[in-house]
Scaffold this active site. Structure first.
Site, mmCIF file in Angstrom:
data_model
loop_
_atom_site.group_PDB
_atom_site.id
_atom_site.type_symbol
_atom_site.label_atom_id
_atom_site.label_comp_id
_atom_site.label_asym_id
_atom_site.label_seq_id
_atom_site.Cartn_x
_atom_site.Cartn_y
_atom_site.Cartn_z
ATOM 1 N N GLU A 1 0.843 -1.209 0.000
ATOM 2 C CA GLU A 1 0.000 0.000 0.000
ATOM 3 C C GLU A 1 0.874 1.254 0.000
ATOM 4 O O GLU A 1 0.500 2.289 -0.536
ATOM 5 C CB GLU A 1 -0.900 0.040 1.248
ATOM 6 C CG GLU A 1 -1.936 -1.072 1.339
ATOM 7 C CD GLU A 1 -2.542 -1.199 2.739
ATOM 8 O OE1 GLU A 1 -3.697 -1.634 2.830
ATOM 9 O OE2 GLU A 1 -1.873 -0.888 3.745
ATOM 10 N N LYS B 1 -14.441 -0.547 7.182
ATOM 11 C CA LYS B 1 -13.951 -1.456 8.227
ATOM 12 C C LYS B 1 -12.495 -1.783 7.935
ATOM 13 O O LYS B 1 -12.176 -2.196 6.818
ATOM 14 C CB LYS B 1 -14.827 -2.713 8.141
ATOM 15 C CG LYS B 1 -14.296 -3.969 8.760
ATOM 16 C CD LYS B 1 -15.240 -5.133 8.438
ATOM 17 C CE LYS B 1 -14.792 -6.411 9.117
ATOM 18 N NZ LYS B 1 -13.622 -7.024 8.473
ATOM 19 N N ASP C 1 -12.913 -4.185 -0.830
ATOM 20 C CA ASP C 1 -13.919 -5.257 -0.845
ATOM 21 C C ASP C 1 -15.217 -4.762 -0.206
ATOM 22 O O ASP C 1 -15.192 -3.878 0.645
ATOM 23 C CB ASP C 1 -13.383 -6.483 -0.088
ATOM 24 C CG ASP C 1 -12.821 -6.118 1.281
ATOM 25 O OD1 ASP C 1 -11.641 -5.731 1.351
ATOM 26 O OD2 ASP C 1 -13.587 -6.152 2.258
HETATM 27 N N1 FMC Z 1 -11.777 -5.868 6.797
HETATM 28 C C1 FMC Z 1 -10.746 -5.507 7.569
HETATM 29 N N2 FMC Z 1 -9.597 -4.974 7.114
HETATM 30 C C2 FMC Z 1 -9.477 -4.779 5.797
HETATM 31 C C3 FMC Z 1 -10.522 -5.124 4.934
HETATM 32 C C4 FMC Z 1 -11.714 -5.694 5.473
HETATM 33 N N3 FMC Z 1 -12.745 -6.071 4.720
HETATM 34 N N4 FMC Z 1 -10.111 -4.824 3.696
HETATM 35 N N5 FMC Z 1 -8.858 -4.311 3.771
HETATM 36 C C5 FMC Z 1 -8.451 -4.270 5.027
HETATM 37 C C6 FMC Z 1 -7.082 -3.760 5.465
HETATM 38 C C7 FMC Z 1 -6.696 -3.986 6.932
HETATM 39 O O1 FMC Z 1 -6.643 -2.749 7.601
HETATM 40 C C8 FMC Z 1 -5.326 -4.657 6.854
HETATM 41 O O2 FMC Z 1 -4.264 -3.741 6.947
HETATM 42 C C9 FMC Z 1 -5.313 -5.300 5.474
HETATM 43 O O3 FMC Z 1 -6.139 -4.486 4.675
HETATM 44 C C10 FMC Z 1 -5.888 -6.701 5.451
HETATM 45 O O4 FMC Z 1 -5.183 -7.603 6.168
#
Ligand code: FMC
Length: 268
Positions: A39, A200, A226
């Site tokens: 990132e 989230k 996502d």
């Molecule tokens: N739920 C929680 N964290 C993430 C997410 C999701 N649906 N999508 N992307 C993230 C982020 C988190 O903050 C972590 O740094 C990483 O991406 C996923 O392990």
């Protein structure tokens, strides 16, 4: 000699004046806290930052810092690095809080920017690739059903308020909820809904806890990889969109940096 009360009153006024005049100086030191090096890399390249090989952190930590000057700003991007055994990135609240603490202690930033990916709720208006400017942060996996501990667990905090930045950059605004899992158990989902969150992640509220303790203004940029209330498995969608969303995040972060340059905190 002036009575002690009057004397202490004078000191207070002086220190208030000193604090507000410092606030009115242009922002000079900015620290980005970014959980994954993937990132961070596009922004490191764009700002032409250098990796700090002579680490300012205690020996043994896998944390990585990139630093350099960009326009009038002294910028560091810090990442929690990789787990020495598993080789995966140290995502989540524990590393994020430690790294934030150590970075504030060493660099004394005027502003912290936590940038990263997040899951988004389509029911709250999030789409893949959106970059949100976060208004408030909370935790959704610290459930302590005892009066006052319940609120402590949720840990609601407001991001530093930046009305001009928001107007200029025209980003979506939403609340962020943080927990230490990528997936979403039903109990987490109820808490996220109760927290009224649109995005989230796994770090934001931990960064906020430390920034708040040490009185450093912090803002949060979250790119949606996502859709958590959709029908695709989170991990699959996350990995599929990571590169494209990282590019969108880089674009947003660089516009934020350009906007911040030359401005004081109250001008944001
Ligand atoms: N739920 C929680 N964290 C993430 C997410 C999701 N649906 N999508 N992307 C993230 C982020 C988190 O903050 C972590 O740094 C990483 O991406 C996923 O392990």
């Amino acid at each position: 000699m002036a009575p002690p009360e009057e004397h202490s009153g004078e000191i207070k006024e002086d220190s208030v004046a000193a604090a507000s005049s410092a606030d009115n100086l242009p922002i000079s030191t900015v620290v980005f806290i970014i959980a994954m090096q993937k990132e961070a890399q596009p922004l490191v390249n764009r700002l032409q930052l250098t990796e700090d090989v002579d680490s300012m952190f205690l020996k043994g930590v896998p944390w990585v810092r990139y630093y350099g000057n960009y326009k009038d700003l002294n910028i560091s991007i810090v990442c929690p690095g990789k787990d020495p055994i598993l080789g995966v990135e140290n995502v989540g609240t524990v590393s994020a809080a430690l790294l934030t603490y150590a970075s504030i202690q060493a660099l004394q930033p005027d502003l912290i920017i936590n940038a990263g990916t997040a899951g988004g709720f389509k029911a709250k208006g999030a789409s893949i690739g959106d970059v949100f400017l976060v208004s408030h942060v909370t935790f959704h996996d610290r459930r302590i059903p005892i009066p006052a501990f319940d609120l402590y667990g949720v840990g609601l905090r407001q991001a530093f308020v930046t009305p001009n930045l928001l107007q200029e950059l025209n980003m979506k605004v939403g609340k962020l909820s943080t927990g230490d899992s990528l997936d979403m158990a039903p109990v987490d989902e109820s808490c996220i809904i109760a927290n009224d969150a649109t995005v989230k992640d796994m770090e934001g509220a931990a960064v906020a806890y430390v920034a708040d303790l040490l009185k450093v203004p912090a803002i949060y940029l979250k790119g949606v990889t996502d859709i958590v209330d959709g029908d695709r498995p989170t991990s699959e969608e996350f990995l599929e969109n990571l590169a494209a969303v990282t590019a969108a995040l880089d674009e947003a972060a660089s516009r934020v940096v350009d906007f911040i340059n030359g401005k004081s905190l109250p001008q944001l």
